[in-house]
Design a protein around this motif. Sequence first.
Motif, PDB file in Angstrom:
ATOM      1  N   ILE A  97      16.019   6.388   0.234  1.00  0.00           N
ATOM      2  CA  ILE A  97      16.337   7.794   0.487  1.00  0.00           C
ATOM      3  C   ILE A  97      15.927   8.136   1.910  1.00  0.00           C
ATOM      4  N   GLU A  98      16.816   8.773   2.626  1.00  0.00           N
ATOM      5  CA  GLU A  98      16.605   9.147   4.024  1.00  0.00           C
ATOM      6  C   GLU A  98      16.237   7.928   4.864  1.00  0.00           C
ATOM      7  N   GLY A  99      16.871   6.781   4.530  1.00  0.00           N
ATOM      8  CA  GLY A  99      16.665   5.567   5.304  1.00  0.00           C
ATOM      9  C   GLY A  99      15.368   4.834   5.013  1.00  0.00           C
ATOM     10  N   LYS A 100      14.602   5.312   4.033  1.00  0.00           N
ATOM     11  CA  LYS A 100      13.330   4.674   3.700  1.00  0.00           C
ATOM     12  C   LYS A 100      13.368   4.141   2.283  1.00  0.00           C
ATOM     13  N   GLU A 101      12.786   2.932   2.115  1.00  0.00           N
ATOM     14  CA  GLU A 101      12.739   2.336   0.788  1.00  0.00           C
ATOM     15  C   GLU A 101      11.560   2.891   0.000  1.00  0.00           C
ATOM     16  N   LYS A 102      11.808   3.259  -1.244  1.00  0.00           N
ATOM     17  CA  LYS A 102      10.780   3.806  -2.120  1.00  0.00           C
ATOM     18  C   LYS A 102      10.744   3.001  -3.420  1.00  0.00           C
ATOM     19  N   THR A 103       9.657   3.138  -4.142  1.00  0.00           N
ATOM     20  CA  THR A 103       9.536   2.504  -5.453  1.00  0.00           C
ATOM     21  C   THR A 103       9.067   3.539  -6.464  1.00  0.00           C
ATOM     22  N   LEU A 104       9.742   3.618  -7.564  1.00  0.00           N
ATOM     23  CA  LEU A 104       9.413   4.569  -8.623  1.00  0.00           C
ATOM     24  C   LEU A 104       8.886   3.799  -9.839  1.00  0.00           C
ATOM     25  N   VAL A 105       7.740   4.215 -10.348  1.00  0.00           N
ATOM     26  CA  VAL A 105       7.188   3.605 -11.561  1.00  0.00           C
ATOM     27  C   VAL A 105       7.809   4.289 -12.774  1.00  0.00           C
ATOM     28  N   LEU A 106       8.432   3.496 -13.641  1.00  0.00           N
ATOM     29  CA  LEU A 106       9.053   4.047 -14.840  1.00  0.00           C
ATOM     30  C   LEU A 106       8.128   4.005 -16.044  1.00  0.00           C
TER      31      LEU A 106
ATOM     32  N   ARG B 108      -3.961   9.990 -13.822  1.00  0.00           N
ATOM     33  CA  ARG B 108      -3.468  10.346 -12.492  1.00  0.00           C
ATOM     34  C   ARG B 108      -3.912  11.728 -12.042  1.00  0.00           C
ATOM     35  N   THR B 109      -4.416  12.532 -12.966  1.00  0.00           N
ATOM     36  CA  THR B 109      -4.784  13.907 -12.623  1.00  0.00           C
ATOM     37  C   THR B 109      -6.288  14.103 -12.484  1.00  0.00           C
TER      38      THR B 109
ATOM     39  N   PHE C 169      -9.967   2.710 -13.265  1.00  0.00           N
ATOM     40  CA  PHE C 169      -8.988   3.237 -12.319  1.00  0.00           C
ATOM     41  C   PHE C 169      -8.265   2.107 -11.579  1.00  0.00           C
ATOM     42  N   VAL C 170      -9.011   1.069 -11.214  1.00  0.00           N
ATOM     43  CA  VAL C 170      -8.384  -0.076 -10.542  1.00  0.00           C
ATOM     44  C   VAL C 170      -7.373  -0.746 -11.471  1.00  0.00           C
TER      45      VAL C 170
ATOM     46  N   GLY D  28       0.281  -0.012 -12.105  1.00  0.00           N
ATOM     47  CA  GLY D  28       1.300   0.898 -11.614  1.00  0.00           C
ATOM     48  C   GLY D  28       1.235   2.268 -12.230  1.00  0.00           C
ATOM     49  N   LEU D  29       0.092   2.619 -12.829  1.00  0.00           N
ATOM     50  CA  LEU D  29      -0.012   3.896 -13.536  1.00  0.00           C
ATOM     51  C   LEU D  29      -0.924   4.898 -12.834  1.00  0.00           C
ATOM     52  N   ALA D  30      -1.427   4.542 -11.674  1.00  0.00           N
ATOM     53  CA  ALA D  30      -2.267   5.471 -10.911  1.00  0.00           C
ATOM     54  C   ALA D  30      -2.166   5.088  -9.441  1.00  0.00           C
ATOM     55  N   ASP D  31      -2.568   6.015  -8.576  1.00  0.00           N
ATOM     56  CA  ASP D  31      -2.455   5.779  -7.134  1.00  0.00           C
ATOM     57  C   ASP D  31      -3.796   5.690  -6.430  1.00  0.00           C
ATOM     58  N   ASN D  32      -4.866   6.149  -7.059  1.00  0.00           N
ATOM     59  CA  ASN D  32      -6.158   6.138  -6.368  1.00  0.00           C
ATOM     60  C   ASN D  32      -7.299   5.988  -7.364  1.00  0.00           C
ATOM     61  N   ASP D  33      -8.473   5.718  -6.828  1.00  0.00           N
ATOM     62  CA  ASP D  33      -9.683   5.494  -7.615  1.00  0.00           C
ATOM     63  C   ASP D  33     -10.738   6.534  -7.221  1.00  0.00           C
ATOM     64  N   PRO D  34     -10.767   7.677  -7.906  1.00  0.00           N
ATOM     65  CA  PRO D  34     -11.745   8.708  -7.537  1.00  0.00           C
ATOM     66  C   PRO D  34     -13.186   8.275  -7.781  1.00  0.00           C
ATOM     67  N   ALA D  35     -13.414   7.306  -8.678  1.00  0.00           N
ATOM     68  CA  ALA D  35     -14.783   6.858  -8.940  1.00  0.00           C
ATOM     69  C   ALA D  35     -15.347   6.064  -7.770  1.00  0.00           C
ATOM     70  N   ALA D  36     -14.477   5.436  -6.982  1.00  0.00           N
ATOM     71  CA  ALA D  36     -14.953   4.702  -5.808  1.00  0.00           C
ATOM     72  C   ALA D  36     -15.463   5.654  -4.744  1.00  0.00           C
ATOM     73  N   ILE D  37     -14.798   6.799  -4.629  1.00  0.00           N
ATOM     74  CA  ILE D  37     -15.142   7.757  -3.571  1.00  0.00           C
ATOM     75  C   ILE D  37     -16.528   8.358  -3.787  1.00  0.00           C
ATOM     76  N   VAL D  38     -16.935   8.523  -5.061  1.00  0.00           N
ATOM     77  CA  VAL D  38     -18.203   9.222  -5.321  1.00  0.00           C
ATOM     78  C   VAL D  38     -19.417   8.311  -5.212  1.00  0.00           C
ATOM     79  N   GLU D  39     -19.215   7.027  -4.961  1.00  0.00           N
ATOM     80  CA  GLU D  39     -20.344   6.080  -5.000  1.00  0.00           C
ATOM     81  C   GLU D  39     -21.517   6.539  -4.138  1.00  0.00           C
ATOM     82  N   ARG D  40     -21.227   6.955  -2.924  1.00  0.00           N
ATOM     83  CA  ARG D  40     -22.315   7.324  -2.011  1.00  0.00           C
ATOM     84  C   ARG D  40     -22.837   8.737  -2.243  1.00  0.00           C
ATOM     85  N   ALA D  41     -22.201   9.453  -3.152  1.00  0.00           N
ATOM     86  CA  ALA D  41     -22.681  10.802  -3.472  1.00  0.00           C
ATOM     87  C   ALA D  41     -23.740  10.779  -4.570  1.00  0.00           C
TER      88      ALA D  41
END
Length: 425
Positions: A44-53, A141-142, A175-176, A182-195
């Motif tokens: 789309i718009e000249g860029k390749e994307k991937t959609l998780v079904l 994911r939320t 989360f990993v 393919g069911l999530a995009d990030n790991d919020p538990a990794a971010i809080v380690e130093r907190a």
Amino acid sequence: MPLTDTQIRKAKPTDRLYRLTDGGGLFPAVTPAGGKIWRLRYEIEGKEKTLVLGPYPDISLQEAREARVAQKRLLREGRNPAEEKKRGLRAVNIAANVTFEHLAREWHGINKGHWTPPHASDVLRSLERDVFPLLGARDVRTITVPEVLAVLRDIEARPAIETAKRVRQRMSAVFVHAIASGLADNDPAAIVERALKPLVKGRQPAITNLDLAREIIQRVDDTPAHPANKLAMRLLALTALRPGALITTPWGEFEDLDRDNPIWRVPAARMKMRKALKDDSSRDHFVPLSRQAMDAIRCLRTVTGRGPYVVPNGRSAHRPASENALGYLLNRAGYHHRHVPHGWRAAFSSVMNERFPADRHIIDLMLAHAPKDRVEGAYNRAEHMTRRAELAQEWADLLMDGQRPAAELVNGPRRASPLKMLASA
């Protein structure tokens, strides 16, 4: 060629994620964990994307193809399938399979075969107790960083700082797993380690001065308690074995007790090591028994010898003792927060390494420490038995100098206890 259900079903995981192509940009990605996730490549718009079904077989081959047709229709209408998905207009609803609890149990099921049963149980129990009540039903994911931190702050407040860190690691692994599937995009538990609050982790309380260690033996002997516990404490001190291994010892593990070189052979299955090594008999731990250790064993046999365990449970002769029984004995002797049953290992290590520095590797063998490098890894657990027996006797002579004979403990002062002497059964 188009895929078949048989091809997808029989696809095996490898060390890396790979794809099977169905055509028209549709493919199931096979994850290292063994999951199969339908994805759709589009431009789309000249860029390749991937959609998780979503996951296979929850989404069948036919349903995935229907989803491909539907998403291509959106593209022809100038609409971005990814944006439509975010707004909830998905071709397939996979909400039930992306909750944190669902993915956590899936992750646990994949990994538990590599863990010991107690550890596997502890991992799942910690999630069930501390995480699932608050985040278990949420779409993975939320879940946000502040929400993860709030769960961990509640654990820290108990206070259980070390537990909070372990739960964070387990949440992060979930989360990993979700990201790899393919069911999530990030790991919020990794971010809080130093907190999280820092863990000031010290050694378990242990007295390592030889004279003070002798005094522990004297004070334990003078403390009213069941003779089995006193003799077990003495045997623990003399062998520097881990308390958990001692309390589950059956009588059959003692070998050659009537010969010159008696041995206590602890199977690898009862030692602290990775599960994959526990069936390897070459990793059995060999404990040479000093004269004083033999005296304690003989006296224990007169007290508990009719049951299966050297140190039985106070309520049932056919169950092993609780490790707490030895800890409570030290507490009553005046060593609360000063010396614990595990502390005998530190005492042995400190005294013997100071006196025999050239025998460091052999002392580590006697403690069943994991080798720190490949050179030390060449030491077999059954090697150097002559020197190990000499060091065991040196330690026993040092520690037991001036102590009363083990036989005196059988009829010494007792504390009211449900423990019953098996010899009179």
